[in-house]
Design an enzyme around this catalytic site. Sequence first.
Site, PDB file in Angstrom:
ATOM      1  N   TRP A  72      93.312  90.012  84.824  1.00 60.80           N
ATOM      2  CA  TRP A  72      92.198  90.462  85.667  1.00 60.80           C
ATOM      3  C   TRP A  72      92.724  91.147  86.918  1.00 60.80           C
ATOM      4  CZ3 TRP A  72      90.889  89.349  90.724  1.00 60.80           C
ATOM      5  CH2 TRP A  72      89.605  89.711  91.144  1.00 60.80           C
ATOM      6  N   HIS A  73      93.848  90.663  87.436  1.00 57.19           N
ATOM      7  CA  HIS A  73      94.370  91.209  88.683  1.00 57.19           C
ATOM      8  C   HIS A  73      94.975  92.600  88.520  1.00 57.19           C
ATOM      9  CE1 HIS A  73      93.914  87.111  90.301  1.00 57.19           C
ATOM     10  NE2 HIS A  73      93.956  87.692  91.479  1.00 57.19           N
ATOM     11  N   GLY A  74      95.411  92.960  87.343  1.00 57.94           N
ATOM     12  CA  GLY A  74      95.982  94.291  87.197  1.00 57.94           C
ATOM     13  C   GLY A  74      96.468  94.578  85.794  1.00 57.94           C
TER      14      GLY A  74
END
Length: 471
Positions: free
Chosen positions: A322-324
């Site tokens: 989700w973060h990258g």
Amino acid sequence: MLFNSLVFVVFFLCFFSAWPYVSQVKWLRCWVIFGASLIFYGWWSVWFVLLLLGTGLFDFLAALAIQRWPKYSRVMLCGSLITNLGVLAIFKYLDFFIANLNSGFSILGFTGSIPYAHLILPVGISFYTFQSMSYTIDVYRGHLKPATNLGEYLAFVSMFPQLVAGPIVRAVDMLPALAAAPKMSPEGRWSGFQWMVHGYFKKMVIADNLAPIVDGAFASNAAHSSGFWWCIIIMFAFQIYCDFSGYSDIARGLGEWMGYRFPVNFNHPYTAVGFRDFWSRWHMSLSTWFRDYVYFPLGGNRRGVLRTHINLWIVMLISGFWHGASWTFVLWGAVHAALLSFEQGTNWADKLRKIGWFGQVAGAVVTFVIVCFTWVLFRAESLTQASTILYAMCTPSLSDGIDLVSQFGTLPVVLVVLIMLREAYFLTGMNQLLAKNLDKFNYARSLSLATAIVATIFLRGPGQSFVYFQF
């Protein structure tokens, strides 16, 4: 539109000059929030607004369909999830998938390659996508009746204070609040003002002064010592904390000025003893989102030890991704999953707490050091760079030394020392001791607030976008 920009100051003055009057008119207040949010978000790009409206309206209709045709509710829910996750995958992960496919083709000996899409990532898409998904999921579960007032729903989806970097709010909390006239009071305004001052100080004084040093170190190809990288990673740990929590504090303050309360998103995460404790303090609205909409539906810890660990790993890998769109983020999530599994199996954090004050401090130090190791994966541009930095951090030499002031400047060093002392203040319980007597020293709180305002004006760093805008 950035909170730390002059155009936002104008936006703020215009909105809050009108808000006390329009907020009491039921049919008007939600449309004013919606209109202001379109200006706020559309300042980056009108196309981003269209995407936000498209996915938001789809979920609005999907929720109504879930109630209208319960026989097909699962189909409607799947349609909502596929649409939201599909849009997120296209804009955020398409080039990542293409890059990995091209690498696979190259390994297999194919000479051709798939061209990259090079799509611009809409600001905050991961935040408002999760927020909108929680709405249709809660309607499907029967926890919430679908909104019938389009204005209230659009105000919830586009609420500008927390739209692009959280905290993630739930429709079950926000829609009832939007249906009633907000209660604004001098106490609420004062509390909101304090939240905003603290947020701006964290962002503009601490994060923005540390960011150029951290960015320069990661952009440099020069070899550096263990001491250098430890200093840089500690700076990054406080940069990302103050940057992200600063945004959340400003958003919470703006919400209180509007008469709404957003959830607290950070609770001194670097005082955590253990990684379960860390994740209960860091980005709390996202952690609880994954708990309620991923971990619990998978079975949580109700299906045995092995399944509990599997569910935990699934959640942390998704959180990392989700973060990258990078393998560094996936590995970052995997490392945290391993740390959580180890803690659950050994119960080491609880054992340290039982020792007393010394165990509490020792556990917090161990947790902070290991979290700093994992931040290397989070910040590094590639796995190669991450491995190089981690190797340097783990191989100190007898001659390894660093003159902090000459290397980084006086202000960044002072800021890091001050924030470490602040976290130690909360870790040791000094805040609770002082709170009992603080009413006798109201001038101390006012002096602290005035100092933060002056520092924000005169010691602010070069203007930087908020780190989590890229997520």
